[in-house]
Design a protein around this motif. Sequence first.
Motif, PDB file in Angstrom:
ATOM      1  N   CYS A   1       0.928  -1.053  -0.063  1.00  0.00           N
ATOM      2  CA  CYS A   1      -0.158  -0.156   0.333  1.00  0.00           C
ATOM      3  C   CYS A   1       1.119   1.359   0.031  1.00  0.00           C
ATOM      4  O   CYS A   1       2.398   0.912   0.174  1.00  0.00           O
ATOM      5  CB  CYS A   1      -1.044  -0.094   0.705  1.00  0.00           C
ATOM      6  N   GLY A   2       0.359   2.619  -0.240  1.00  0.00           N
ATOM      7  CA  GLY A   2       0.858   3.633  -0.431  1.00  0.00           C
ATOM      8  C   GLY A   2       0.883   4.024   1.155  1.00  0.00           C
ATOM      9  O   GLY A   2       0.593   3.324   1.777  1.00  0.00           O
ATOM     10  N   LEU A   3       1.108   5.759   0.455  1.00  0.00           N
ATOM     11  CA  LEU A   3       1.260   6.115   2.583  1.00  0.00           C
ATOM     12  C   LEU A   3      -0.130   6.131   2.883  1.00  0.00           C
ATOM     13  O   LEU A   3      -1.444   6.375   1.698  1.00  0.00           O
ATOM     14  CB  LEU A   3       1.678   7.814   1.913  1.00  0.00           C
ATOM     15  N   PHE A   4      -0.610   6.090   4.203  1.00  0.00           N
ATOM     16  CA  PHE A   4      -1.891   5.926   4.895  1.00  0.00           C
ATOM     17  C   PHE A   4      -2.864   4.682   4.078  1.00  0.00           C
ATOM     18  O   PHE A   4      -4.152   4.822   4.357  1.00  0.00           O
ATOM     19  CB  PHE A   4      -2.643   7.782   4.007  1.00  0.00           C
ATOM     20  N   LYS A   5      -2.109   4.029   3.886  1.00  0.00           N
ATOM     21  CA  LYS A   5      -2.993   2.997   3.781  1.00  0.00           C
ATOM     22  C   LYS A   5      -3.739   2.626   2.120  1.00  0.00           C
ATOM     23  O   LYS A   5      -4.893   2.097   2.557  1.00  0.00           O
ATOM     24  CB  LYS A   5      -3.641   1.746   4.943  1.00  0.00           C
ATOM     25  N   ILE A   6      -3.538   3.712   1.834  1.00  0.00           N
ATOM     26  CA  ILE A   6      -4.669   3.916   0.446  1.00  0.00           C
ATOM     27  C   ILE A   6      -3.135   3.103  -1.353  1.00  0.00           C
ATOM     28  O   ILE A   6      -2.287   3.563  -1.179  1.00  0.00           O
ATOM     29  CB  ILE A   6      -5.202   4.932  -0.153  1.00  0.00           C
ATOM     30  N   TRP A   7      -4.515   3.315  -2.149  1.00  0.00           N
ATOM     31  CA  TRP A   7      -3.012   2.673  -3.760  1.00  0.00           C
ATOM     32  C   TRP A   7      -2.726   1.313  -3.467  1.00  0.00           C
ATOM     33  O   TRP A   7      -1.835   1.442  -3.593  1.00  0.00           O
ATOM     34  CB  TRP A   7      -3.171   4.348  -4.297  1.00  0.00           C
ATOM     35  N   CYS A   8      -3.624   0.458  -2.798  1.00  0.00           N
ATOM     36  CA  CYS A   8      -3.031  -1.078  -2.718  1.00  0.00           C
ATOM     37  C   CYS A   8      -3.034  -1.412  -3.911  1.00  0.00           C
ATOM     38  O   CYS A   8      -4.036  -1.687  -4.333  1.00  0.00           O
ATOM     39  CB  CYS A   8      -3.877  -1.854  -1.441  1.00  0.00           C
ATOM     40  N   ASN A   9      -1.877  -2.834  -4.095  1.00  0.00           N
ATOM     41  CA  ASN A   9      -2.074  -3.805  -4.980  1.00  0.00           C
ATOM     42  C   ASN A   9      -1.810  -4.944  -4.571  1.00  0.00           C
ATOM     43  O   ASN A   9      -1.262  -5.056  -3.387  1.00  0.00           O
ATOM     44  CB  ASN A   9      -0.764  -3.317  -5.262  1.00  0.00           C
ATOM     45  N   ASP A  10      -2.719  -6.389  -4.979  1.00  0.00           N
ATOM     46  CA  ASP A  10      -2.334  -7.738  -4.662  1.00  0.00           C
ATOM     47  C   ASP A  10      -1.506  -8.557  -4.902  1.00  0.00           C
ATOM     48  O   ASP A  10      -1.569  -8.384  -6.952  1.00  0.00           O
ATOM     49  CB  ASP A  10      -3.808  -8.003  -4.181  1.00  0.00           C
ATOM     50  N   GLY A  11      -0.588  -8.526  -4.959  1.00  0.00           N
ATOM     51  CA  GLY A  11       0.398  -9.595  -5.642  1.00  0.00           C
ATOM     52  C   GLY A  11       0.397 -10.976  -5.631  1.00  0.00           C
ATOM     53  O   GLY A  11      -0.334 -11.462  -4.496  1.00  0.00           O
ATOM     54  N   VAL A  12       1.328 -11.649  -6.350  1.00  0.00           N
ATOM     55  CA  VAL A  12       0.993 -13.549  -6.222  1.00  0.00           C
ATOM     56  C   VAL A  12       2.525 -13.838  -6.291  1.00  0.00           C
ATOM     57  O   VAL A  12       3.131 -13.680  -7.465  1.00  0.00           O
ATOM     58  CB  VAL A  12      -0.277 -13.777  -7.153  1.00  0.00           C
ATOM     59  N   VAL A  13       2.891 -14.146  -5.243  1.00  0.00           N
ATOM     60  CA  VAL A  13       4.523 -15.249  -5.407  1.00  0.00           C
ATOM     61  C   VAL A  13       3.839 -16.670  -4.707  1.00  0.00           C
ATOM     62  O   VAL A  13       3.198 -16.943  -4.239  1.00  0.00           O
ATOM     63  CB  VAL A  13       5.420 -14.579  -4.415  1.00  0.00           C
ATOM     64  N   VAL A  14       5.097 -17.279  -4.946  1.00  0.00           N
ATOM     65  CA  VAL A  14       5.699 -18.759  -4.726  1.00  0.00           C
ATOM     66  C   VAL A  14       6.747 -18.892  -4.074  1.00  0.00           C
ATOM     67  O   VAL A  14       7.364 -18.167  -4.097  1.00  0.00           O
ATOM     68  CB  VAL A  14       5.824 -19.698  -6.415  1.00  0.00           C
TER      69      VAL A  14
END
Length: 259
Positions: A237-250
């Motif tokens: 997430c960016g500052l103040f927990k906004i503009w978050c992205n979800d990703g996937v890793v193994v």
Amino acid sequence: MSKKAKKSMSNPLAVATVANSKEGQKAISNTTNAIKTLFIVGGAVWSLRFAWTKYKEWRSEKYANENAGNPNLTAAAIIYNSFSRFEPTGFLSYILPSFDISTNEAALYNIAAQVNNVQSVAEAYSILFDRNLFFDVQDGLNTEELNTFWNIINAPDNNVDTDTFYPIGSKLYAANNNLLINKAVFENGKWKGTNELYGQYGINDLVGEVVAHGKVSNEDEGDPNLVGQNYYIIKECGLFKIWCNDGVVVQSQIRNSPL
């Protein structure tokens, strides 16, 4: 009677009480204000301490519920229960220290042989019990026992983490250079990868925080060589927990601590 004597006895109110003087009233007012301030500051400190304690209790319960059955939590619980200690509660916790009474060395040695990632276990131990695993082990074992415990954990067969799920809330780091991570989306009650780039990372870079995990199955689309590996849905997430992205890793792409 002399004029001097009359003068000394003619004003019985000359000896005024401190409480009735301006200086006395000011001193009493200052004392009262100081006491009020002390109570306010003391109340604020107590409230903050109480709120912090409740927060840690909530975090511990949430962490345990989200990661029920995780081997790291199981190991942390066994290590904690291997120590019999006096732990004062309530008001006594402010004035009396906790101390070990006895230690179940056999239980500690047994779980040590099953620990694949001691840092993950130590993190779980801290969140669940608000204690430091390394200090507790050091206090509960003598020098010879402590040496045996860490030798078991650091044995080659127990020092390779290939199967342990990193708990939800863990921070993950890139295990190699030029790591490309795709975004993930949650659809129809299931996480799935996308072809959209989440980010590009170098070794030891923080890639995100674990929000979900599982195992790659034959039903999942993608590289068949990854079947059976643990996967992690990570969030950044960016500052103040906004503009978050979800990703996937193994599992083979990440670590739960920098090298």
